[in-house]
Design a protein around this motif. Structure first.
Motif, PDB file in Angstrom:
ATOM      1  N   LEU A 195      -1.583  24.603  39.864  1.00 35.13           N
ATOM      2  CA  LEU A 195      -1.046  26.051  39.549  1.00 35.13           C
ATOM      3  C   LEU A 195      -0.218  25.432  41.246  1.00 35.13           C
ATOM      4  CD1 LEU A 195      -3.958  28.607  39.076  1.00 35.13           C
ATOM      5  CD2 LEU A 195      -2.174  28.425  37.916  1.00 35.13           C
ATOM      6  N   ALA A 196      -0.117  25.043  42.187  1.00 33.28           N
ATOM      7  CA  ALA A 196       1.063  25.166  43.299  1.00 33.28           C
ATOM      8  C   ALA A 196       2.493  25.186  42.923  1.00 33.28           C
ATOM      9  CB  ALA A 196       0.717  23.778  44.111  1.00 33.28           C
ATOM     10  N   GLY A 197       2.245  24.685  41.167  1.00 32.06           N
ATOM     11  CA  GLY A 197       4.190  24.384  40.400  1.00 32.06           C
ATOM     12  C   GLY A 197       4.546  25.495  40.173  1.00 32.06           C
ATOM     13  N   ASP A 198       3.308  25.876  39.571  1.00 32.00           N
ATOM     14  CA  ASP A 198       3.661  26.514  38.679  1.00 32.00           C
ATOM     15  C   ASP A 198       2.392  28.437  38.410  1.00 32.00           C
ATOM     16  OD1 ASP A 198       4.060  29.499  36.692  1.00 32.00           O
ATOM     17  OD2 ASP A 198       4.312  27.741  35.048  1.00 32.00           O
ATOM     18  N   ALA A 199       1.997  28.987  39.324  1.00 28.14           N
ATOM     19  CA  ALA A 199       0.359  30.134  39.462  1.00 28.14           C
ATOM     20  C   ALA A 199       0.957  30.609  37.964  1.00 28.14           C
ATOM     21  CB  ALA A 199       1.203  31.303  40.365  1.00 28.14           C
ATOM     22  N   ARG A 200       1.606  31.111  36.859  1.00 25.54           N
ATOM     23  CA  ARG A 200       1.824  31.545  35.724  1.00 25.54           C
ATOM     24  C   ARG A 200       1.386  30.224  34.353  1.00 25.54           C
ATOM     25  NH1 ARG A 200       2.871  36.358  35.444  1.00 25.54           N
ATOM     26  NH2 ARG A 200       3.398  36.380  33.387  1.00 25.54           N
ATOM     27  N   ARG A 201       0.694  29.608  34.724  1.00 25.48           N
ATOM     28  CA  ARG A 201       0.233  28.244  34.053  1.00 25.48           C
ATOM     29  C   ARG A 201      -0.916  29.073  33.308  1.00 25.48           C
ATOM     30  NH1 ARG A 201       0.117  22.130  35.875  1.00 25.48           N
ATOM     31  NH2 ARG A 201      -0.542  21.943  33.465  1.00 25.48           N
ATOM     32  N   SER A 202      -0.859  28.972  31.843  1.00 25.97           N
ATOM     33  CA  SER A 202      -2.008  30.047  31.040  1.00 25.97           C
ATOM     34  C   SER A 202      -3.884  28.833  31.307  1.00 25.97           C
ATOM     35  CB  SER A 202      -1.621  29.616  29.724  1.00 25.97           C
ATOM     36  OG  SER A 202      -1.508  28.314  29.404  1.00 25.97           O
ATOM     37  N   ALA A 203      -4.290  29.961  30.956  1.00 26.57           N
ATOM     38  CA  ALA A 203      -5.598  29.053  31.326  1.00 26.57           C
ATOM     39  C   ALA A 203      -6.182  28.243  29.993  1.00 26.57           C
ATOM     40  CB  ALA A 203      -6.675  30.848  30.752  1.00 26.57           C
ATOM     41  N   ALA A 204      -5.277  28.369  28.903  1.00 27.83           N
ATOM     42  CA  ALA A 204      -6.101  27.120  27.844  1.00 27.83           C
ATOM     43  C   ALA A 204      -4.725  26.219  28.398  1.00 27.83           C
ATOM     44  CB  ALA A 204      -5.173  27.363  26.224  1.00 27.83           C
ATOM     45  N   GLU A 205      -3.662  26.396  29.329  1.00 27.73           N
ATOM     46  CA  GLU A 205      -3.047  25.210  30.058  1.00 27.73           C
ATOM     47  C   GLU A 205      -4.329  24.299  30.465  1.00 27.73           C
ATOM     48  OE1 GLU A 205       0.697  23.500  31.400  1.00 27.73           O
ATOM     49  OE2 GLU A 205       1.032  25.332  30.505  1.00 27.73           O
ATOM     50  N   LEU A 206      -4.796  25.121  31.658  1.00 29.86           N
ATOM     51  CA  LEU A 206      -5.882  24.819  32.568  1.00 29.86           C
ATOM     52  C   LEU A 206      -6.607  24.366  32.631  1.00 29.86           C
ATOM     53  CD1 LEU A 206      -5.236  27.624  34.885  1.00 29.86           C
ATOM     54  CD2 LEU A 206      -4.018  25.410  35.522  1.00 29.86           C
ATOM     55  N   ALA A 207      -7.858  24.869  31.745  1.00 29.54           N
ATOM     56  CA  ALA A 207      -8.398  24.137  30.611  1.00 29.54           C
ATOM     57  C   ALA A 207      -7.847  23.017  30.397  1.00 29.54           C
ATOM     58  CB  ALA A 207      -9.429  25.160  29.574  1.00 29.54           C
ATOM     59  N   ARG A 208      -7.591  22.605  29.572  1.00 31.75           N
ATOM     60  CA  ARG A 208      -6.856  21.071  29.377  1.00 31.75           C
ATOM     61  C   ARG A 208      -7.147  20.285  30.803  1.00 31.75           C
ATOM     62  NH1 ARG A 208      -4.311  24.292  25.110  1.00 31.75           N
ATOM     63  NH2 ARG A 208      -2.015  23.382  26.634  1.00 31.75           N
ATOM     64  N   GLN A 209      -5.928  20.653  31.300  1.00 29.02           N
ATOM     65  CA  GLN A 209      -5.972  19.574  32.236  1.00 29.02           C
ATOM     66  C   GLN A 209      -7.041  19.595  32.875  1.00 29.02           C
ATOM     67  OE1 GLN A 209      -3.045  18.118  33.486  1.00 29.02           O
ATOM     68  NE2 GLN A 209      -1.654  18.968  31.271  1.00 29.02           N
ATOM     69  N   CYS A 210      -8.186  20.503  33.536  1.00 36.32           N
ATOM     70  CA  CYS A 210      -8.769  20.092  34.450  1.00 36.32           C
ATOM     71  C   CYS A 210     -10.731  19.862  33.552  1.00 36.32           C
ATOM     72  CB  CYS A 210      -9.423  21.892  34.969  1.00 36.32           C
ATOM     73  SG  CYS A 210      -8.026  21.883  36.283  1.00 36.32           S
ATOM     74  N   ASP A 211     -10.267  19.599  32.293  1.00 39.36           N
ATOM     75  CA  ASP A 211     -11.188  19.321  31.452  1.00 39.36           C
ATOM     76  C   ASP A 211     -12.467  20.405  31.297  1.00 39.36           C
ATOM     77  OD1 ASP A 211     -12.595  17.565  29.506  1.00 39.36           O
ATOM     78  OD2 ASP A 211     -13.742  16.584  30.986  1.00 39.36           O
ATOM     79  N   THR A 212     -12.261  21.294  30.491  1.00 45.81           N
ATOM     80  CA  THR A 212     -13.338  22.500  30.794  1.00 45.81           C
ATOM     81  C   THR A 212     -12.851  23.836  30.176  1.00 45.81           C
ATOM     82  OG1 THR A 212     -14.637  23.959  32.442  1.00 45.81           O
ATOM     83  CG2 THR A 212     -11.990  24.594  32.817  1.00 45.81           C
ATOM     84  N   GLU A 214     -11.759  27.571  28.924  1.00 51.81           N
ATOM     85  CA  GLU A 214     -10.758  28.910  29.453  1.00 51.81           C
ATOM     86  C   GLU A 214     -11.449  30.063  30.291  1.00 51.81           C
ATOM     87  OE1 GLU A 214      -8.043  30.239  26.552  1.00 51.81           O
ATOM     88  OE2 GLU A 214      -8.125  28.855  26.043  1.00 51.81           O
ATOM     89  N   SER A 215     -12.701  30.394  29.713  1.00 55.45           N
ATOM     90  CA  SER A 215     -13.625  30.871  30.115  1.00 55.45           C
ATOM     91  C   SER A 215     -13.963  30.781  31.546  1.00 55.45           C
ATOM     92  CB  SER A 215     -14.854  31.231  29.485  1.00 55.45           C
ATOM     93  OG  SER A 215     -15.810  30.373  29.182  1.00 55.45           O
ATOM     94  N   THR A 216     -14.295  29.542  31.794  1.00 52.21           N
ATOM     95  CA  THR A 216     -15.166  28.670  32.899  1.00 52.21           C
ATOM     96  C   THR A 216     -13.303  28.726  34.229  1.00 52.21           C
ATOM     97  OG1 THR A 216     -16.342  27.165  32.108  1.00 52.21           O
ATOM     98  CG2 THR A 216     -15.290  27.208  34.435  1.00 52.21           C
ATOM     99  N   VAL A 217     -12.754  29.054  33.536  1.00 57.47           N
ATOM    100  CA  VAL A 217     -10.990  28.907  34.297  1.00 57.47           C
ATOM    101  C   VAL A 217     -10.767  30.458  35.139  1.00 57.47           C
ATOM    102  CG1 VAL A 217      -8.301  28.659  34.378  1.00 57.47           C
ATOM    103  CG2 VAL A 217      -9.880  27.210  33.330  1.00 57.47           C
ATOM    104  N   ARG A 218     -10.616  31.205  34.066  1.00 54.95           N
ATOM    105  CA  ARG A 218     -10.523  32.448  33.900  1.00 54.95           C
ATOM    106  C   ARG A 218     -11.607  33.001  34.844  1.00 54.95           C
ATOM    107  NH1 ARG A 218      -9.997  33.086  28.255  1.00 54.95           N
ATOM    108  NH2 ARG A 218      -7.377  32.914  27.909  1.00 54.95           N
ATOM    109  N   ARG A 219     -13.041  32.894  34.838  1.00 55.87           N
ATOM    110  CA  ARG A 219     -13.471  32.968  35.808  1.00 55.87           C
ATOM    111  C   ARG A 219     -13.957  32.383  37.679  1.00 55.87           C
ATOM    112  NH1 ARG A 219     -17.519  31.317  33.193  1.00 55.87           N
ATOM    113  NH2 ARG A 219     -18.389  29.499  33.756  1.00 55.87           N
TER     114      ARG A 219
END
Length: 344
Positions: A195-212, A214-219
C-alpha cells in the motif's frame, strides 16, 4: 511550468480532502458526499496519480510489537554532489523525507529505522560511504508528538467531512488510549508495503500479492487502522498544493514546558510534524508554507502560541526530493515510490 490553478481544480482538492478522511472509501461513498459521479471521481484520481500530481500512501508506524525509530539527519556534501547524493538516498527504503535546504547543511533527511542498531548500520554502512557526503549530524526523535504527513486541505464543508466520516468510519478509527497495540505481523508488513505506492489497492489484489485471503486482508487492515498503527497520507504534490515551501524550525523549550507548548503548537495549521529530539535543541518542527516570506510570520506565531519557546534555527527547502515513500522529480511531481523494507 504548471500552476496549482491549472492542474488542481475544486473537484480535485475536494477529492484529496475526502481521501485524507477516508483513505479506502469506495467511489460510490465518495460520490454521495462530493456529488460527482463515481466514474468521474475514479477517472480524475487516475489522472492525478498517473501524472504525479497527487498520491495516497500507507506506511506502518510499528514493527512487531515495537514502534519504529525516527531521526533527523543533516548531510554536508561535496560541492556539486548535492543532487546526486539526494537521488541516492531517496532510493533508500529508510528515508521518508529528503530535502535540499538552506543553512549549514545541504540535505535534511527524515529517517525511519527499526531501532538504534539499524540506524547506526544505515548511516555507517550506507550514507557516510556515499562519495558526495562530507559529514553527517544526527538527532534521534525521542517522541513523535503528532502523526507524520498530517495535512488537511479543508476543501470540504464541515458537514461534508462529518457525513463522510460517519458513513465510512474515517476519522473515528483512532486508537483508544487504554488499548494495547496489536502485534504487527510479517503479513501485516507485507500488506502495508503493497500500500506504500497506492493506499487504494483492492483487498483482492493485496490478497493475491501476499498469498492470503481477502477476508484476512480486510480484517488485518481494520485492526491496524483502528489501533492507529498505520500512517496514511493523501497529498497533492507540494508545488501544486498552494503550500509549496517546506521549512524546518528548531527550538528550545524548558523540559517542564514541553507538554503545554506542544499542545499549543499542534493547534497551528502550519505545523505538520512536531518532534522531540536529542542534540543542541529539543524540538524540531516541520511545516509547509505558502511562501518563504511566511516563515517570519510563522516563527512569530510559534513564540506567541508557546511563550516558553526559543527559536534556535530555521531552514527552507530549495527542493524536496522525497516525501514518505514518494520520490519527486525536478518539476515537483511524483515519479515513483520506494517500497519500504520488510522482514526477510
Amino acid at each position: 511550468m504548471h500552476t496549482r490553478e491549472s492542474v488542481l481544480g475544486e473537484v480535485d482538492l475536494a477529492l484529496i480532502h475526502a481521501l485524507q478522511i477516508a483513505p479506502r472509501a469506495s467511489w460510490t461513498q465518495l460520490s454521495g458526499v462530493l456529488t460527482v459521479s463515481p466514474d468521474t471521481l475514479a477517472r480524475r484520481w487516475e489522472t492525478l496519480t498517473s501524472r504525479g500530481y497527487a498520491w495516497s500512501s500507507m506506511l506502518a508506524a510499528r514493527r512487531g510489537t515495537a514502534a519504529t525509530l525516527y531521526a533527523w539527519v543533516e548531510l554536508e556534501c561535496v560541492a556539486g554532489a548535492t543532487d546526486s547524493t539526494a537521488t541516492a538516498v531517496s532510493d533508500d527504503p529508510y528515508t521518508l523525507g529528503v530535502h535540499q535546504v538552506t543553512g549549514d547543511a545541504d540535505l535534511v533527511l527524515l529517517v525511519n529505522c527499526p531501532d538504534l542498531h539499524s540506524l547506526d548500520g544505515y548511516l555507517a554502512g550506507r550514507v557516510r560511504r556515499l562519495p558526495g557526503v562530507l559529514r553527517t549530524r544526527t538527532q534521534v526523535v525521542t517522541q513523535l508528538h503528532n502523526r507524520p504527513y498530517r495535512s488537511r486541505i479543508e476543501q470540504l464543508t464541515p458537514g461534508q467531512a462529518q457525513h463522510l466520516a460517519e458513513i465510512t468510519g474515517g476519522d473515528r478509527r483512532t486508537r483508544h488510549p487504554a488499548r494495547a497495540y496489536p502485534v504487527v505481523t510479517e503479513l501485516d508488513q507485507r500488506i502495508v508495503a503493497e500500500l506504500a505506492g497506492d493506499a487504494r489497492r483492492s483487498a483482492a489484489e493485496l490478497a493475491r500479492q501476499c498469498d492470503t485471503s481477502e477476508s484476512t486482508v480486510r480484517r488485518r487492515l481494520d485492526a491496524l487502522g483502528a489501533a492507529g498503527v498505520l500512517h496514511h497520507h493523501c497529498l497533492p504534490a507540494p508545488r501544486f498544493s498552494g503550500r509549496p515551501v517546506w521549512a524546518l524550525v528548531t527550538t528550545d523549550v524548558p523540559p517542564l514546558d514541553v507538554t503545554e507548548s506542544v499542545a499549543a503548537l499542534s493547534r497551528l495549521r502550519q505545523t505538520r510534524l512536531i518532534t522531540s529530539v536529542t542534540g543542541p535543541h529539543n524540538l524540531a518542527l516541520a511545516m509547509w508554507l505558502r511562501t518563504v516570506e511566511e516563515l517570519h510570520d510563522v516563527t512569530a506565531a510559534l513564540v506567541r502560541a508557546a511563550p516558553a519557546l526559543r527559536i534556535t534555527g530555521t531552514a527552507v527547502a530549495l527542493r524536496t526530493h522525497k516525501i514518505g515513500a514518494q520520490v519527486l522529480g525536478p518539476d515537483g511531481r511524483r515519479t515513483h515510490h520506494i517500497r519500504p523494507a520488510t522482514p526477510p
